[in-house]
Enzyme design. Structure first.
Site, PDB file in Angstrom:
ATOM      1  N   HIS A 158       0.837  -1.211   0.000  1.00 50.03           N
ATOM      2  CA  HIS A 158       0.000   0.000   0.000  1.00 50.03           C
ATOM      3  C   HIS A 158       0.870   1.258   0.000  1.00 50.03           C
ATOM      4  CE1 HIS A 158      -3.182  -2.867   1.410  1.00 50.03           C
ATOM      5  NE2 HIS A 158      -3.850  -2.173   0.509  1.00 50.03           N
ATOM      6  N   ASN A 159       1.431   1.546  -1.159  1.00 51.91           N
ATOM      7  CA  ASN A 159       2.317   2.695  -1.322  1.00 51.91           C
ATOM      8  C   ASN A 159       1.941   3.459  -2.592  1.00 51.91           C
ATOM      9  OD1 ASN A 159       3.415   1.137  -3.457  1.00 51.91           O
ATOM     10  ND2 ASN A 159       4.786   0.116  -2.022  1.00 51.91           N
ATOM     11  N   ALA A 160       2.739   4.441  -2.961  1.00 48.79           N
ATOM     12  CA  ALA A 160       2.411   5.292  -4.122  1.00 48.79           C
ATOM     13  C   ALA A 160       2.418   4.510  -5.437  1.00 48.79           C
ATOM     14  CB  ALA A 160       3.386   6.467  -4.200  1.00 48.79           C
ATOM     15  N   LEU A 161       3.195   3.437  -5.489  1.00 44.46           N
ATOM     16  CA  LEU A 161       3.237   2.637  -6.716  1.00 44.46           C
ATOM     17  C   LEU A 161       1.904   1.916  -6.927  1.00 44.46           C
ATOM     18  CD1 LEU A 161       4.940   1.689  -9.115  1.00 44.46           C
ATOM     19  CD2 LEU A 161       5.727  -0.223  -7.710  1.00 44.46           C
ATOM     20  N   HIS A 162       1.317   1.406  -5.846  1.00 45.12           N
ATOM     21  CA  HIS A 162      -0.025   0.796  -5.937  1.00 45.12           C
ATOM     22  C   HIS A 162      -1.032   1.847  -6.403  1.00 45.12           C
ATOM     23  CE1 HIS A 162      -3.810  -1.146  -4.930  1.00 45.12           C
ATOM     24  NE2 HIS A 162      -4.044  -0.227  -3.991  1.00 45.12           N
ATOM     25  N   HIS A 190      -6.835   7.000  -3.202  1.00 43.72           N
ATOM     26  CA  HIS A 190      -7.738   6.061  -2.522  1.00 43.72           C
ATOM     27  C   HIS A 190      -7.112   5.340  -1.327  1.00 43.72           C
ATOM     28  CE1 HIS A 190      -5.566   2.899  -4.650  1.00 43.72           C
ATOM     29  NE2 HIS A 190      -6.180   2.024  -3.879  1.00 43.72           N
ATOM     30  N   ASP A 191      -5.775   5.269  -1.227  1.00 46.04           N
ATOM     31  CA  ASP A 191      -5.118   4.617  -0.075  1.00 46.04           C
ATOM     32  C   ASP A 191      -4.159   5.566   0.639  1.00 46.04           C
ATOM     33  OD1 ASP A 191      -6.154   2.053   0.257  1.00 46.04           O
ATOM     34  OD2 ASP A 191      -4.899   1.188  -1.318  1.00 46.04           O
ATOM     35  N   ASP A 241      -8.826  -1.277  -8.010  1.00 46.30           N
ATOM     36  CA  ASP A 241      -8.142  -1.493  -6.741  1.00 46.30           C
ATOM     37  C   ASP A 241      -7.675  -2.938  -6.573  1.00 46.30           C
ATOM     38  OD1 ASP A 241      -7.153  -0.833  -4.214  1.00 46.30           O
ATOM     39  OD2 ASP A 241      -9.063  -1.200  -3.215  1.00 46.30           O
ATOM     40  N   GLN A 260      -3.617 -16.122  -2.741  1.00 44.87           N
ATOM     41  CA  GLN A 260      -4.103 -15.647  -4.037  1.00 44.87           C
ATOM     42  C   GLN A 260      -5.247 -16.503  -4.576  1.00 44.87           C
ATOM     43  OE1 GLN A 260      -3.440 -12.754  -5.742  1.00 44.87           O
ATOM     44  NE2 GLN A 260      -2.480 -12.313  -3.780  1.00 44.87           N
TER      45      GLN A 260
END
Length: 387
Positions: free
Chosen positions: A104-108, A144-145, A254, A305
């Site tokens: 959950h970072n800027a790349l996501h 969004h995160d 998402d 997964q």
């Protein structure tokens, strides 16, 4: 690759000098910037490699990609946005993500924004969305995160975190992401020239989009989507229906990792599992019960997964494909099916643990074959949801 190799050979050459190194660095930077710009020409491709773009943009994928999309759609001119304020807003958004979070970072956020763009380009949406819808969709995807702490809502509640108290244990993270986004919008002054009523309306609608990403409300949104499709009740000339479709598009964006090509799907899966296991390690240290997905001793990437695809991703993307029956939807479902096959057929050492993981957000008993039997009279938010 050739530039990097030639740079390395320069390091060992007898003519090596500080000046020469700086010149080579500059040359490399220019080359990478050029390649990043070149990649943006294909930003609407489902095969877009956000990991490569992150490297080429020197860690600025969220800023560069979102800025490009604002330009592409003509939103800067249309909404009279100040270029410097826009750039500053995107920079502070990117910095408000925690780079130490494996997932959950800027790349996501950049990945979700790129996926959102792909959905906005689909005929059902592109032919009916207003510029305001597009502005909202991109803003929601990028924010969004925002300020995600790298742990889920259950952890915040169990540790009596102030955010859990503030939002009364309800959509704790999503409320925080929304309020953080509004705070940064105001701090940057990006929309300060909007009439206050319009600005408030936009902030509220932004919240409604971000709150839709709460995975514990997945069944609620999915059943509404299914019902409205069954009854042919979605009319894209109706602003409320368009907003609902934007919510569904953001939900898809998402959790679209399993619908990407295998090499991308695999990278994301390892990152999200690492974040889960980090949380489990913290829970163990604090003598808390280890959350079901977060125990590295009884789980594997593959196992998590398979459950996630079966219970969360597949039901959503099947309905999305009913709504938007396009080549992209078929490609996504194809990747999802083959990725699930790949996870299922990995060597057994990657599938350790025996229990079937439930992602279905309700009371479930599993028989020895792993089939889910739902108890309909006692619904609750299953603790094993994916955030």
């Amino acid at each position: 690759g050739r530039s990097v190799r030639s740079f390395q050979s320069n390091l060992h050459s007898p003519h090596y000098s500080k000046h020469h190194t700086q010149a080579t660095h500059h040359m490399l930077d220019q080359k990478y910037i050029g390649q990043a710009k070149c990649m943006l020409q294909k930003v609407g491709s489902w095969n877009f490699d956000i990991f490569l773009f992150e490297r080429l943009s020197n860690g600025n994928s969220l800023v560069d990609l979102t800025f490009h999309l604002f330009s592409e759609y003509g939103l800067i001119k249309l909404f009279r946005l100040d270029l410097l304020k826009l750039r500053r807003f995107l920079v502070i958004v990117q910095e408000a993500y925690h780079s130490e979070n494996p997932y959950h970072n800027a790349l996501h956020a950049a990945d979700v924004t790129q996926a959102m763009y792909c959905y906005l380009q689909e005929p059902q949406l592109s032919e009916s969305l207003t510029s305001c819808d597009i502005l909202l969709g991109l803003l929601a995807a990028a924010t969004h995160d925002l300020d995600h702490p790298g742990v889920n809502q259950t952890f915040l509640i169990n540790t009596n975190h102030y955010l859990a108290s503030l939002y009364q244990n309800t959509s704790v993270l999503e409320n925080h992401h929304w309020k953080s986004a509004v705070s940064l919008l105001r701090e940057s002054g990006l929309l300060s020239h909007f009439p206050s009523e319009d600005r408030q309306c936009l902030e509220t609608r932004l919240g409604s989009l971000i709150l839709a990403t709460d995975i514990s409300r997945q069944n609620e949104y999915l059943s509404e989507f299914r019902t409205r499709l069954d009854r042919a009740e979605l009319h894209m000339n109706n602003s409320q229906d368009r907003h609902f479709i934007l919510q569904m598009a953001l939900k898809c964006a998402d959790i679209c990792n399993p619908c990407r090509p295998w090499h991308l799907c695999k990278l994301w899966s390892h990152k999200v599992t690492e974040e889960f296991f980090n949380q489990g390690d913290i829970e163990r240290r604090l003598n808390l019960d280890v959350s079901i997905l977060c125990d590295r001793n009884s789980n594997s990437v593959a196992k998590i997964q398979i459950g996630f695809i079966s219970f969360v991703v597949e039901p959503l993307f099947v309905e999305w494909a009913r709504f938007s029956d396009t080549p992209l939807s078929h490609v996504m479902l194809g990747h999802m099916t083959s990725n699930k096959f790949n996870w299922t057929h990995l060597p057994q050492k990657d599938l350790r643990g025996t229990t079937q993981i439930c992602f279905c957000l309700c009371t479930v008993n599993h028989d020895h074959l792993g089939h889910a039997h739902h108890s309909m009279n006692q619904h609750y938010s299953c603790p094993c949801y994916y955030e």
